[in-house]
Scaffold this motif. Structure first.
Motif, mmCIF file in Angstrom:
data_model
loop_
_atom_site.group_PDB
_atom_site.id
_atom_site.type_symbol
_atom_site.label_atom_id
_atom_site.label_comp_id
_atom_site.label_asym_id
_atom_site.label_seq_id
_atom_site.Cartn_x
_atom_site.Cartn_y
_atom_site.Cartn_z
ATOM 1 N N LEU A 70 -3.759 -2.626 9.624
ATOM 2 C CA LEU A 70 -2.297 -2.623 9.742
ATOM 3 C C LEU A 70 -1.754 -1.198 9.799
ATOM 4 O O LEU A 70 -2.143 -0.338 9.001
ATOM 5 C CB LEU A 70 -1.686 -3.363 8.556
ATOM 6 N N GLY A 71 -0.819 -0.962 10.732
ATOM 7 C CA GLY A 71 -0.227 0.357 10.898
ATOM 8 C C GLY A 71 0.814 0.676 9.841
ATOM 9 O O GLY A 71 1.285 -0.189 9.098
ATOM 10 N N ALA A 72 1.197 1.951 9.791
ATOM 11 C CA ALA A 72 2.188 2.427 8.832
ATOM 12 C C ALA A 72 3.527 1.728 9.032
ATOM 13 O O ALA A 72 3.977 1.515 10.158
ATOM 14 C CB ALA A 72 2.357 3.937 8.985
ATOM 15 N N GLY A 73 4.154 1.344 7.933
ATOM 16 C CA GLY A 73 5.469 0.726 7.980
ATOM 17 C C GLY A 73 5.490 -0.705 8.461
ATOM 18 O O GLY A 73 6.567 -1.270 8.688
ATOM 19 N N GLN A 74 4.327 -1.339 8.597
ATOM 20 C CA GLN A 74 4.242 -2.707 9.121
ATOM 21 C C GLN A 74 3.905 -3.699 8.008
ATOM 22 O O GLN A 74 3.439 -3.318 6.937
ATOM 23 C CB GLN A 74 3.179 -2.785 10.218
ATOM 24 N N SER A 75 4.111 -4.972 8.293
ATOM 25 C CA SER A 75 3.815 -6.040 7.335
ATOM 26 C C SER A 75 3.261 -7.239 8.088
ATOM 27 O O SER A 75 3.676 -7.516 9.219
ATOM 28 C CB SER A 75 5.083 -6.434 6.569
ATOM 29 N N THR B 152 0.839 -1.208 0.000
ATOM 30 C CA THR B 152 0.000 0.000 0.000
ATOM 31 C C THR B 152 0.871 1.254 0.000
ATOM 32 O O THR B 152 0.988 1.944 1.011
ATOM 33 C CB THR B 152 -0.933 0.021 1.223
ATOM 34 N N PRO B 153 1.472 1.586 -1.152
ATOM 35 C CA PRO B 153 2.284 2.806 -1.234
ATOM 36 C C PRO B 153 1.403 4.017 -1.532
ATOM 37 O O PRO B 153 1.222 4.430 -2.673
ATOM 38 C CB PRO B 153 3.222 2.510 -2.398
ATOM 39 N N LEU C 238 0.397 -8.566 3.496
ATOM 40 C CA LEU C 238 0.005 -7.168 3.344
ATOM 41 C C LEU C 238 1.122 -6.306 3.920
ATOM 42 O O LEU C 238 1.476 -6.437 5.093
ATOM 43 C CB LEU C 238 -1.307 -6.902 4.076
ATOM 44 N N THR C 239 1.687 -5.442 3.080
ATOM 45 C CA THR C 239 2.785 -4.571 3.490
ATOM 46 C C THR C 239 2.353 -3.119 3.371
ATOM 47 O O THR C 239 2.055 -2.645 2.268
ATOM 48 C CB THR C 239 4.036 -4.816 2.628
ATOM 49 N N ASN C 240 2.295 -2.437 4.479
ATOM 50 C CA ASN C 240 1.874 -1.044 4.495
ATOM 51 C C ASN C 240 3.101 -0.145 4.409
ATOM 52 O O ASN C 240 3.762 0.118 5.411
ATOM 53 C CB ASN C 240 1.071 -0.741 5.767
ATOM 54 N N SER C 241 3.388 0.317 3.205
ATOM 55 C CA SER C 241 4.543 1.190 2.999
ATOM 56 C C SER C 241 4.149 2.667 3.018
ATOM 57 O O SER C 241 4.941 3.530 2.645
ATOM 58 C CB SER C 241 5.230 0.845 1.671
#
Length: 258
Positions: free
Chosen positions: A87-92, A14-15, A34-37
């Motif tokens: 999911l929080g920012a910067g987390q995976s 999620t960029p 799920l990777t929250n970038s």
């Protein structure tokens, strides 16, 4: 980033206000990382669509109301697939569903920005196709996390790293959401902060913690795998599905990872 425990796996990043899907996913036992970038929290509501439904139709229905999308769905709105949680920012996070049906799925973020605009209106709504032969490879389990109508029970010797079978042994839907709390932050304060944000009163980020992963609501008797790689710190876990009002649900707990 947690590594998918099986071959049938995709990564969704999620960029900014969009979902970037990498790889192809087969039905059956299926892993989603799920990777929250981005710099703010995101969610990925997952709903299987009726054959032929387009992204344009989904957007149009959501513009009317969340309920207006119901006629477009192949399954009920409360159907659980065993997919990643908020999911929080910067987390995976990596979650493995045990029986993901073939079909086309809508991916939607219902969180809002600081001005109250839903993320899906800003681009966070997309389609995921699940097709091909049914995958049957199961992850190797490092223990079982049990959800029920009163508690969340972690396996003995839980270290925060590994792949765990998460099983709903209760009579109602339950989930597990894990947060890393800043030093001195009471769980109740952070829980109330996130709850207010989910109700449209602010953003999830902040509040003295970070959402690091979990599994969305599982139906009674349903299971899915959660792959974790928690770093050193103080953590809390709870079932947000059981949240009713400002008090913590009974399904909660805290632990230290050293």
């Amino acid at each position: 980033m947690p590594k998918a425990p099986i071959e049938n796996a995709i990564t969704i990043e999620t960029p900014g206000m969009r979902y970037n899907i990498s790889g192809k996913l087969h039905p059956g036992i299926a892993s989603i990382t799920l990777t929250n970038s981005d710099d703010e929290a995101h969610m990925m509501a997952v709903a299987r669509l009726k054959k032929g439904v387009t992204l344009k139709q989904v957007r149009k229905a959501l513009g009317q109301s969340e309920g207006a999308a119901a006629p477009l769905l192949a399954d009920g709105m409360d159907t659980s697939y065993g997919t990643p949680d908020l999911l929080g920012a910067g987390q995976s996070e990596t979650v493995t569903a045990l029986d993901l049906p073939a079909g086309t799925y809508a991916l939607i973020c219902f969180l809002t920005d600081a001005k109250g605009m839903p993320h899906w209106q800003m681009g966070m709504v997309d389609l995921l196709t699940v097709a091909g032969p049914v995958a049957t490879e199961k992850p190797k389990s490092d223990g079982t996390i049990t959800l029920d109508d009163k508690a969340i029970t972690l396996p003995k010797g839980f270290t925060g790293s590994g792949t765990f079978l998460v099983r709903n042994a209760g009579k109602a839907p339950h989930n597990i959401s894990i947060a890393k709390l800043d030093k001195g932050t009471p769980l109740l304060d952070y829980y109330q902060h996130v709850g207010q944000a989910m109700n449209g009163s602010g953003q999830v980020e902040g509040g003295g913690g970070h959402l690091v992963g979990g599994i969305d609501a599982l139906s009674p008797g349903q299971s899915a795998y959660l792959t974790l790689a928690l770093t050193k710190g103080h953590y809390a876990y709870l079932s947000t599905t059981d949240a009713q009002g400002p008090q913590l649900p009974t399904q909660h707990g805290e632990l230290d990872i050293s």
